[in-house]
Design an enzyme around this catalytic site. Sequence first.
Site, PDB file in Angstrom:
ATOM      1  N   LYS A 116       0.808  -1.211   0.000  1.00 16.28           N
ATOM      2  CA  LYS A 116       0.000   0.000   0.000  1.00 16.28           C
ATOM      3  C   LYS A 116       0.848   1.271   0.000  1.00 16.28           C
ATOM      4  O   LYS A 116       0.511   2.254  -0.667  1.00 16.28           O
ATOM      5  CB  LYS A 116      -0.943  -0.014   1.198  1.00 16.28           C
ATOM      6  CG  LYS A 116      -2.074  -1.039   1.091  1.00 16.28           C
ATOM      7  CD  LYS A 116      -2.969  -0.971   2.314  1.00 16.28           C
ATOM      8  CE  LYS A 116      -4.219  -1.852   2.146  1.00 16.28           C
ATOM      9  NZ  LYS A 116      -3.914  -3.252   1.970  1.00 16.28           N
ATOM     10  N   HIS A 235     -15.369  -4.598   7.073  1.00 18.11           N
ATOM     11  CA  HIS A 235     -14.501  -4.379   5.914  1.00 18.11           C
ATOM     12  C   HIS A 235     -14.724  -5.393   4.789  1.00 18.11           C
ATOM     13  O   HIS A 235     -13.946  -5.427   3.829  1.00 18.11           O
ATOM     14  CB  HIS A 235     -13.020  -4.370   6.322  1.00 18.11           C
ATOM     15  CG  HIS A 235     -12.702  -3.371   7.387  1.00 18.11           C
ATOM     16  ND1 HIS A 235     -12.727  -2.008   7.182  1.00 18.11           N
ATOM     17  CD2 HIS A 235     -12.370  -3.540   8.704  1.00 18.11           C
ATOM     18  CE1 HIS A 235     -12.408  -1.382   8.300  1.00 18.11           C
ATOM     19  NE2 HIS A 235     -12.194  -2.273   9.246  1.00 18.11           N
ATOM     20  N   ARG A 297      -6.512  -7.921 -10.416  1.00 13.06           N
ATOM     21  CA  ARG A 297      -7.223  -9.147 -10.789  1.00 13.06           C
ATOM     22  C   ARG A 297      -8.676  -8.790 -11.093  1.00 13.06           C
ATOM     23  O   ARG A 297      -9.083  -7.632 -10.970  1.00 13.06           O
ATOM     24  CB  ARG A 297      -7.186 -10.153  -9.638  1.00 13.06           C
ATOM     25  CG  ARG A 297      -7.680  -9.547  -8.325  1.00 13.06           C
ATOM     26  CD  ARG A 297      -7.858 -10.564  -7.229  1.00 13.06           C
ATOM     27  NE  ARG A 297      -8.066  -9.977  -5.916  1.00 13.06           N
ATOM     28  CZ  ARG A 297      -9.202  -9.443  -5.478  1.00 13.06           C
ATOM     29  NH1 ARG A 297     -10.253  -9.403  -6.278  1.00 13.06           N
ATOM     30  NH2 ARG A 297      -9.313  -8.929  -4.264  1.00 13.06           N
TER      31      ARG A 297
END
Length: 618
Positions: A116, A235, A297
């Site tokens: 990240k 989440h 993906r």
Amino acid sequence: MIQSLLIANRGEIACRVIRTARQMGIRTVAVYSDADADALHVREADEAVHIGPSPARESYLVGEKILAAAKQTGAEAIHPGYGFLSENAEFAQAVMDAGLVWVGPNPSSITAMGLKDAAKKLMAAAGVPVTPGYMGENQEPAFLAAEAAKIGYPVLIKAVAGGGGKGMRLVEAPEDFVDALASCKREASSSFGNEHVLIEKYIASPRHIEVQVFGDSHGNVVHLFERDCSLQRRHQKVIEEAPAPGMDAATREALCAAAVRAAKAVDYVGAGTIEFIADGSGKLSADRIWFMEMNTRLQVEHPVTEEITGVDLVEWQLLVASGGKLPKSQEDLTIDGWAMEARLYAEDPAKGFLPSIGRLELLEFGEAEGAEGRGRIDTGVYEGAEVSPFYDPMIAKVIAWGEDRDEARERLGEMLEDSAVWPVRTNASFLVKALQHPDFAAGKVDTGLIGRDGEAMAQAPLPSDEVLEAAANSLVPANALPGFRLNAAPMRSAWFSLDGEKVEIALTGEGSEEPDDAVLVTEQGQAWLLAPWRRDGVHGGADASGAILAPMPGKVIAVEVAEGQAVTKGQKLLTLEAMKMEHTLTAPFDGVVAELNAVAGAQIQVEALLARVEPVEP
């Protein structure tokens, strides 16, 4: 063009890829573990190869076994689906080194977007807006606390290698920072083998908006508009839709242009998703939407994009992997209507969303209603299949299309309500309640909605009186004498077992000439077993038969008695394991074990007669 394709995955995504490959005339190869020997993707593929034991780490996550299966079957290409090895750059490189076609982005693109902090730095350099925060190398707690203070509380601590909601902590006050940092680093180290974290500004009313991008090996990159995935539980996405509610043309143009810049910055080839976090406290605007991460993906929620664009994204993946150009330019792509997707899971919301495993004895999906209605079911199971404890418990993705958002939302709710699964529990009722929530219906949704109001959505539903009365009528003999009521119509009632719970139901019909022993009641996307009342051992008692019945599907993990053994009231007879919990069945009264049908290790179904206790003669 690729002629043979191995799908390195299972479940609904494997079936989804097989469906498009078959339409394109491509031979398909499935791989499967012990638990998936009879799975739908194995049945639908042209060829299937066994790759190991049930745990994914011994089968679907072992790249060497996937490559060996491709070599054994002569497959030219490997499609990774999503999850498992789909974002593993080393595996992607191994596929290419073996002379096979990798249906996905270049390993370098996966690596660039895999962490990240590095991804955010790269995006900032490419002119993509990123959330204010710290992404540096200094990991000293005191330094990170100072950076958090500069950013301004509340802040998020996020593992740079994190995903799936793990390695993430919300910190609302400075005094909580050090403990939260230590906890986040421990989880990150355990889950990802990397304790490095970043700090970013926490958005109080966040919306999760993502853009579908697609690139080819000829330098072309397009976007296929946005999706909103804000309705989440811990989440994890629950309901996704396209386009995003409240998105105006100017904001969409700026957001999608940023997504295309992001993809071009890593020379992206194939299907990918640029995920953004938006400030949902007011009207959507480009200056309040920031890059979060990229998924290199195909996404679980890709069907909603397909439904509003008319594009088969798997077909595009296979064409691009074969060296072809994108079939459409940006100018050719438009939005048609609205689409929503709900993830139907084998889980019990009323019991903390515990997975519900076992045989799918009933599996029915609702259909879209109306002349313009469009509905779609993407599934990897069939009636009679087993929901395994080894993998994600998804039963299906239920997708509905409508001319506008309300039509898509209402149609999706109807499809879920008309579905029925038994004896496995599902989250269908939870999904319907979420769709009907006033804020969601109005398009006012952020990622905290379920956290605030989810308890009411998770409450176990009950069938309506009308449905119960109709079902009960089939369980009682015809011409039974009605009860007498002064100055009122005759009426009867009787006690029944509704999934093991004692209920009284009014009998207003004529009964049945051939009463059933039990009947399945279906409503609101749920199913219940209704039978004449008999008290069983799990509730601490029994009728004259002393029947000890299985309250749910599960596994017998201990048998404490033998046939012919004398027992006392409350004595432990058997222990079941179901939904990752243990359930003890006890003797309903003093007596003798007259019948014993259970052995340790056996898998049993709901209502199975496990034992029978006969009372002791006085």
